[in-house]
Structures are given as structure tokens and as C-alpha cells.
Motif scaffolding. Sequence first.
Motif, PDB file in Angstrom:
ATOM      1  N   THR A 173     -55.497  12.029  56.046  1.00  0.00           N
ATOM      2  CA  THR A 173     -55.375  11.145  54.885  1.00  0.00           C
ATOM      3  C   THR A 173     -55.712   9.692  55.211  1.00  0.00           C
ATOM      4  N   ARG A 254     -51.593  20.671  51.783  1.00  0.00           N
ATOM      5  CA  ARG A 254     -51.884  20.192  50.421  1.00  0.00           C
ATOM      6  C   ARG A 254     -52.813  18.988  50.409  1.00  0.00           C
ATOM      7  N   PHE A 255     -52.631  18.035  51.312  1.00  0.00           N
ATOM      8  CA  PHE A 255     -53.329  16.751  51.194  1.00  0.00           C
ATOM      9  C   PHE A 255     -54.393  16.512  52.267  1.00  0.00           C
ATOM     10  N   ARG A 257     -57.714  16.180  54.009  1.00  0.00           N
ATOM     11  CA  ARG A 257     -59.091  16.065  53.499  1.00  0.00           C
ATOM     12  C   ARG A 257     -60.059  16.184  54.664  1.00  0.00           C
TER      13      ARG A 257
END
Length: 259
Positions: A173, A254-255, A257
Motif C-alpha cells: 500500500t 484485501r488491500f 496492490r
Amino acid sequence: MTAPDLALDLAPRPAAAPLARMVAAQTAYELKAVLRNGEQLLLTLIIPVLLLTVFSLTSLLDLGEGARVDFLTPGVLALAVMSTAFTGQAIGTGFERRYGVLKRLGATPLPRSGLILAKTLTVVLVELIQAVVIVAVAFTLGWNPSGNPAAAVLAVLLGTAAFSGFGLLMAGTLRAEATLAAANLVYLLLLVLGGVVFPLDKFPSGLASVLELLPISALSNALRAVLADGAALPGGPLLILAVWAVAGLALAARFFRWE
């Protein structure tokens, strides 16, 4: 039987490899990359061994009653887990993301969950090497462990999952430079505040109660309860680690990238 009946079907059947094979291949690659990185080896192995040796053989810190090595060894093992699963992994993965390595992996059939699993398995393998070296040094310094080894292994696995999750969350992130700074800052703060080499009972009682909720404190306390005090199953610290592990891995999945 006619010639057409004997013809072989050579039509291509493109398909992704089974997930287990993809994860195994990625794990082998990750492990080679870690073992070839001198900076990561310094962080994950040499620093913990130096801390164990220096503070065991000197009286620079007030560690209370009992053998100094008996208090330090569980904390240093916890520090080794954090340095590998969190700090080293966050920094390494952050720069892989910056240089486009993760972007290329994102174009392969390897799913995000498979990458996270491969990196976690790599961490476990590195931790095995760390544990062998640290335990050997500790025995040389007169360490006398007790308790249930299975409980210690469970604590390490939960700690690994927790630190891996948050390390990957940070790397997936933040920008690489921010990850480098933040991971090292967290490492230093948790080294001082996590009960690794400074007993938590040296802090004010209110602050100590909060610090016990940190994952490094929970891992240190769990290992110390088992290896130094002979506890069968330190339920409180293990529960704290389990909560951190579930939260970290869920947030990373989930987050995270790829770019």
C-alpha cells in the motif's frame, strides 16, 4: 485400424499449473532471493545474535533475577521472527513492487493469495535457519529451556502470520521509500517497547498493560512463558497473536496492490 485412428492429438491445452505447484515455485524463488541478500541476512540473523551475545555476557541492562540468557533468548527469537516476517519482507516486497516485479507476477496465473502464501512459507523456512543458529548460540551461553516445544512452535507460527500480514500490507500500500522508513522505525520501536531486551515490568503499569497487546510483546511473553517458566499453553499471549494474525492477513489480502 486406419491411419487416422492412430493419429496423436497434439492440440495445445493451455492451462495454469495447480496452485500448490505455483506456490512451491514462488517459494523457492523467494528463498533464494533472501539468502542472496546480505543486508537482509544482517537484519534477520546477525543483529539478533549480537544482541543475545552482548546482553547475555554484560550487565548493561537490568534483566531482573535469574540467568540473563534465559530471559533474553525467547525475546531474541521473537525479534528474529519480526525482523524476517515483518521488516525484511516489507522492505523486500516494497521494492519488488516499485521495480515492477509484482506487476509482472500479477499478470501470471499466481493469485494474490498464492503470493502471500509463498512469501509466508519463505519466512518460515528462513526462521528455521534463524532458530537453529540462535538456539545454538544460546546453549553455548548456558541457556536452560523448559516447557512444551509444541506451544513455542505454535506461538512462532502465529507470530509469523501476524507479522507477515502487516509487512505485506505495508509493502502493498505504501511507496518503497516510505515502506523502508516505516518498517525500520517500527522495528526499532518494537525492539525497545516490545519486551525483547527490556522487561515490560520496568515500564509504568498502565503503559506496560498496553504494550503487552503488541504482537512482539505477545510473542516474547508466550515464548518466555513456555521456554523460561515452563508453561504448557500461554493462552493470553496466543490469543493476542491469533487476533493480530487474522487481522494482518485479512487486510493484506484485501488491500495489497501489485503496482
